[in-house]
Design a protein around this motif. Structure first.
Motif, PDB file in Angstrom:
ATOM      1  N   ARG A  99      72.115  59.189  36.973  1.00  0.00           N
ATOM      2  CA  ARG A  99      72.215  58.139  35.958  1.00  0.00           C
ATOM      3  C   ARG A  99      71.005  58.168  35.031  1.00  0.00           C
ATOM      4  N   LEU A 100      69.814  58.329  35.613  1.00  0.00           N
ATOM      5  CA  LEU A 100      68.608  58.315  34.791  1.00  0.00           C
ATOM      6  C   LEU A 100      68.531  59.541  33.888  1.00  0.00           C
ATOM      7  N   SER A 123      59.594  61.614  37.318  1.00  0.00           N
ATOM      8  CA  SER A 123      58.867  61.893  36.078  1.00  0.00           C
ATOM      9  C   SER A 123      59.175  63.312  35.589  1.00  0.00           C
ATOM     10  N   ARG A 124      59.325  64.246  36.508  1.00  0.00           N
ATOM     11  CA  ARG A 124      59.681  65.621  36.125  1.00  0.00           C
ATOM     12  C   ARG A 124      61.188  65.782  35.965  1.00  0.00           C
ATOM     13  N   ASP A 125      61.958  65.143  36.850  1.00  0.00           N
ATOM     14  CA  ASP A 125      63.408  65.363  36.863  1.00  0.00           C
ATOM     15  C   ASP A 125      64.145  64.653  35.736  1.00  0.00           C
ATOM     16  N   THR A 126      63.582  63.538  35.234  1.00  0.00           N
ATOM     17  CA  THR A 126      64.275  62.757  34.205  1.00  0.00           C
ATOM     18  C   THR A 126      63.547  62.733  32.871  1.00  0.00           C
ATOM     19  N   GLY A 127      62.270  63.059  32.871  1.00  0.00           N
ATOM     20  CA  GLY A 127      61.479  62.958  31.655  1.00  0.00           C
ATOM     21  C   GLY A 127      60.982  61.558  31.362  1.00  0.00           C
ATOM     22  N   ILE A 128      61.276  60.587  32.260  1.00  0.00           N
ATOM     23  CA  ILE A 128      60.789  59.219  32.085  1.00  0.00           C
ATOM     24  C   ILE A 128      59.412  59.114  32.741  1.00  0.00           C
ATOM     25  N   PRO A 129      58.402  58.640  32.050  1.00  0.00           N
ATOM     26  CA  PRO A 129      57.087  58.486  32.679  1.00  0.00           C
ATOM     27  C   PRO A 129      57.152  57.541  33.878  1.00  0.00           C
ATOM     28  N   VAL A 130      56.353  57.840  34.894  1.00  0.00           N
ATOM     29  CA  VAL A 130      56.355  57.071  36.144  1.00  0.00           C
ATOM     30  C   VAL A 130      54.932  56.680  36.511  1.00  0.00           C
ATOM     31  N   GLY A 151      51.697  67.736  36.458  1.00  0.00           N
ATOM     32  CA  GLY A 151      51.937  68.221  35.114  1.00  0.00           C
ATOM     33  C   GLY A 151      52.934  67.398  34.332  1.00  0.00           C
ATOM     34  N   SER A 152      53.596  66.452  34.987  1.00  0.00           N
ATOM     35  CA  SER A 152      54.537  65.584  34.297  1.00  0.00           C
ATOM     36  C   SER A 152      53.855  64.278  33.916  1.00  0.00           C
ATOM     37  N   ALA A 153      54.577  63.415  33.234  1.00  0.00           N
ATOM     38  CA  ALA A 153      54.021  62.117  32.825  1.00  0.00           C
ATOM     39  C   ALA A 153      54.061  61.161  34.006  1.00  0.00           C
ATOM     40  N   HIS A 154      53.108  61.338  34.890  1.00  0.00           N
ATOM     41  CA  HIS A 154      53.072  60.557  36.127  1.00  0.00           C
ATOM     42  C   HIS A 154      51.637  60.152  36.425  1.00  0.00           C
TER      43      HIS A 154
END
Length: 378
Positions: A99-100, A123-130, A151-154
């Motif tokens: 869903r995300l 954060s890596r799998d959806t691109g949504i910062p966590v 490396g993701s927005a986390h």
């Protein structure tokens, strides 16, 4: 309360073991419950992902997670799950991930408090910062997820320096943002003659040692909280009840506030690396002094607070004497309760703590090119 300058669309992810509702299952659930209320009061659009039966799920159950269903009350546990529950929770997180991915535009940031590793990976799998808050000592599945999310927005934050250090040893670095207390709901109390212990009734919280400490000096004590380990309660707590010790069950926040605020002293007896100790701050903001075992993040919550004492973990005699001295001090100088609450409000008020959290959420939600280390207020 002033409004946030720029409202965010926040998905708050709670632990799934217990619903977010009163009486709170524990300090973690209480903290996340307060977080949702505070963010909404600040003008943010908040969606909650939590166990079925939680407050704040509103009219939609699209982010409801399965709650454990125990066939027998005596089997309920804070450490184990009923058969099939782990697989059901994994499957629910897989559905949420799909869903995300499809609806990533709905959220600016995910405020993650789950003990499940999946939200760390989002954060890596959806691109949504966590932003993941670390409420416990290190958990191996979450450590593995942290490596995946690099490396993701986390960003990781921890509820105490002690918790941050424990995770740092395992390779996860975190900013420290302690929990806060809603000082409008936790009001000053008049004190009294009885002692009090509150929290989850499990071996690592050791309420039986609080009962032993009270009995050692002839004090009466009231124990309040949810039974998280039935065997422990029956073997260690129940035989110590009667006469000087009474168990009153799990209380809704207003009733718990009245109980703690009408006590001479609160005992806090962790026998594990306590990540924070929300019950300490809760007692202090009612004006009730606290005698505690000094382990994990306990000393950080007590730091600079009048009306407190810390002793070696497991030293029941020292705890008994420290609690008795605090109770006597309160009798001799009633203003001690006023000073204790004043200091606790200044240090632990939810509004102070969560404004810093809000900055981190907003900072993490920004595009990478715009991010700078956020300012904090302490």
């Amino acid at each position: 309360m002033t409004r946030a300058l720029k409202p965010m669309r926040v998905l708050v992810v709670a632990p799934s073991r217990y619903p977010l509702r009163q009486p709170h299952a524990g300090g973690l659930e209480a903290a996340v419950w307060d977080r949702v209320r505070w963010l909404r009061d600040r003008g943010h659009e908040v969606t909650l992902c939590a166990a079925e039966g939680s407050d704040f799920l509103d009219d939609s159950l699209e982010f409801a997670l399965p709650a454990p269903a125990w066939s027998r009350v005596e089997d309920a546990s804070d450490t184990d799950y009923p058969d099939g529950y782990a697989a059901a929770t994994d499957a629910a997180h897989d559905v949420l991930l799909d869903r995300l991915r499809a609806e990533h535009h709905r959220f600016d940031v995910i405020d993650n408090h789950s003990l499940h590793p999946a939200p760390v990976r989002w954060s890596r799998d959806t691109g949504i910062p966590v932003v993941t808050t670390l409420h416990t000592p290190p958990l191996e599945p979450m450590l593995e997820a942290a490596v995946y999310a690099r490396g993701s927005a986390h960003r990781f934050v921890a509820v105490s320096q002690a918790t941050a250090r424990a995770w740092s040893v395992e390779g996860v670095d975190a900013f420290v943002f302690p929990n806060g207390i809603d000082t409008a709901r936790w009001t000053p109390g008049p004190g009294g003659s009885r002692w009090v212990w509150s929290g989850r009734i499990v071996p690592e919280k050791a309420p039986h040692l609080a009962i032993e400490a009270a009995r050692a000096v002839g004090a009466e004590i009231v124990v309040a909280g949810r039974i998280g380990d039935v065997d422990y309660f029956q073997q260690e707590v129940a035989p110590r009840l009667g006469g000087h010790a009474r168990y009153v069950g799990a209380l809704h926040q207003p009733d718990l506030c009245r109980l703690v605020g009408a006590s001479a002293v609160a005992l806090v007896t962790p026998m594990w690396e306590e990540p924070f100790g929300l019950v300490i701050a809760e007692a202090l903001v009612t004006g009730t002094p606290v005698a505690a075992f000094d382990i994990g993040g306990v000393s950080e919550v007590l730091a600079g607070m009048p009306g407190t004492a810390a002793v070696m973990p497991g030293d029941v005699t020292a705890l008994a004497h420290a609690a008795r001295d605090l109770a006597l001090q309160g009798e001799r100088e009633p203003l001690t309760r006023v000073w204790t609450r004043r200091a606790a409000v200044r240090e632990h008020a939810l509004s102070r703590r969560y404004r810093d959290v809000e900055r981190v959420l907003a900072h993490t939600a920004q595009p990478a090119a715009e991010r700078r280390v956020p300012a904090v207020s302490w």
